[in-house]
Enzyme design. Sequence first.
Site, PDB file in Angstrom:
ATOM      1  N   THR A  53      29.036  15.811   3.679  1.00 41.81           N
ATOM      2  CA  THR A  53      29.153  17.314   4.047  1.00 41.81           C
ATOM      3  C   THR A  53      29.959  17.188   5.464  1.00 41.81           C
ATOM      4  O   THR A  53      30.457  18.252   5.954  1.00 41.81           O
ATOM      5  CB  THR A  53      27.626  17.773   4.120  1.00 41.81           C
ATOM      6  OG1 THR A  53      27.190  17.860   2.857  1.00 41.81           O
ATOM      7  CG2 THR A  53      27.340  19.214   4.821  1.00 41.81           C
ATOM      8  N   TYR A 141      23.704   4.735  -0.358  1.00 41.15           N
ATOM      9  CA  TYR A 141      24.318   6.081  -0.542  1.00 41.15           C
ATOM     10  C   TYR A 141      25.085   5.995  -1.833  1.00 41.15           C
ATOM     11  O   TYR A 141      26.175   5.342  -2.049  1.00 41.15           O
ATOM     12  CB  TYR A 141      25.187   6.444   0.242  1.00 41.15           C
ATOM     13  CG  TYR A 141      25.473   7.870   0.601  1.00 41.15           C
ATOM     14  CD1 TYR A 141      25.303   8.611  -0.581  1.00 41.15           C
ATOM     15  CD2 TYR A 141      26.548   8.454   1.512  1.00 41.15           C
ATOM     16  CE1 TYR A 141      25.621  10.100  -0.729  1.00 41.15           C
ATOM     17  CE2 TYR A 141      26.904   9.751   1.439  1.00 41.15           C
ATOM     18  CZ  TYR A 141      26.786  10.566   0.420  1.00 41.15           C
ATOM     19  OH  TYR A 141      27.026  11.877   0.434  1.00 41.15           O
ATOM     20  N   LYS A 169      19.974   7.163  -0.710  1.00 42.29           N
ATOM     21  CA  LYS A 169      20.411   8.772  -0.936  1.00 42.29           C
ATOM     22  C   LYS A 169      21.076   8.715  -2.288  1.00 42.29           C
ATOM     23  O   LYS A 169      22.089   8.120  -2.249  1.00 42.29           O
ATOM     24  CB  LYS A 169      21.098   9.279   0.206  1.00 42.29           C
ATOM     25  CG  LYS A 169      21.439  10.662  -0.307  1.00 42.29           C
ATOM     26  CD  LYS A 169      22.451  11.252   0.707  1.00 42.29           C
ATOM     27  CE  LYS A 169      22.935  12.815   0.274  1.00 42.29           C
ATOM     28  NZ  LYS A 169      24.300  13.152   0.828  1.00 42.29           N
TER      29      LYS A 169
END
Length: 313
Positions: A53, A141, A169
Site C-alpha cells: 500500500t 510478509y 503478515k
Amino acid sequence: MKKAELPQPLRGIIPPIITPLLARDTLDKAGLAKLVEHILGGGVHGIFILGTTGELSSLSYRVRHEMVESTCEWVAGRVPVLVGITDTALPESIQLAQTAEKCGAAAVVAAAPYYFSLNQAELTSYYQHLADQLPLPLFLYNMPSHTKISLAPKSVKILAQHPHIVGIKDSSGNGVNFQLLHYQLKDEPDFSLLVGPEELTAEVVLLGAHGGINGGANLFPRLYVDLYEAAVNRDLDRLLPLHQRVLQISTHLYSVGNSQASYLQGVKCALSLMGICRNILAEPLQPFGEKEQKIIRQHLQEIQAALNTKVPV
C-alpha cells in the site's frame, strides 16, 4: 526519537499506510502528518509503512529513508511503527532497517525477494540470514501475488524458532493456507499472526489470529478497530454489520477501473477527496482520472452515510 515497545504478540489493527507524494519523487510531509493523525485518531494499534500500500517498490531509496524518518518523528512513540524493508538486494534491506532502528521504529517487515523465484529451503535460509543481521525484530510478509513465492506454513514454523523473527503478515488471501498456518503456530503464543486482506479479518480474529494489517484503515480507522474489538469479544451482533461495511469498502472502492493496482488507486483517490493527501502515485502507477474520481466520490459518500461519518468530499 521516542519509540513504542513492540508487544509480543502484536495485536489489533495496524494500517499499512500509503506514501503521500507531492510529485513522483517528493514526499508530502504535510499530507503524511495529516494521515498519521487521522489514523491514530481512530485508535489503531500500530502503523506499517513501506508495504504494498505504501508503494515501496516504486519509491527511490532516498524517499524510503525519508518516509521512515518523517513517520517515526510524527508518530513520536505513540504506537509501534513497522517498516517494510523488502528488496531484491539484501544490503539495501539492512540499510533501511538501520535507519528504522535509528529513528525509533519497533520492527521491520520483509516479503520475499521478488525477481528470482526461490524454493522453500532457499527462502527459509534467506530469511534466517537476513534476521541474523537486522537491528530490529522481523515480521515475515507472505505476498505471493507480487513476489511469485508463497511462504509455506511449514517454512513459517521453522522461521518462528529464530529469536529475531516475531510474526507474519499473510496477504495471500488463501483462507485454507491461513488456517494451516494458524495450526502450525499453535505452540508459538508470542508469534504474531496478522492478516492482510480485510475481508478475512473478522473471521481469522474470531478463530484466534492477532489482528489485521488492513488498507481500508487508512480511510476509516475506527471502523476497523471496532471490527477487531467485536471479533475479539465474539460480539456477533456488533461484528456482522461492521463486516458488511468493510465488504462495502472493498467492493466499491477497490474495484474501479481495470488496473491490477485499482485497490491502491482507490485508496489514494478516496484520501485525496477526504482532504488528507494528494491523488499522486509513484510511477509506473497512475492516479485515477476524472471519470474514476467521480465514481469513487459517489461510493465514498455512500460509505460515509452508512457509517454516519461526516467527512468533507
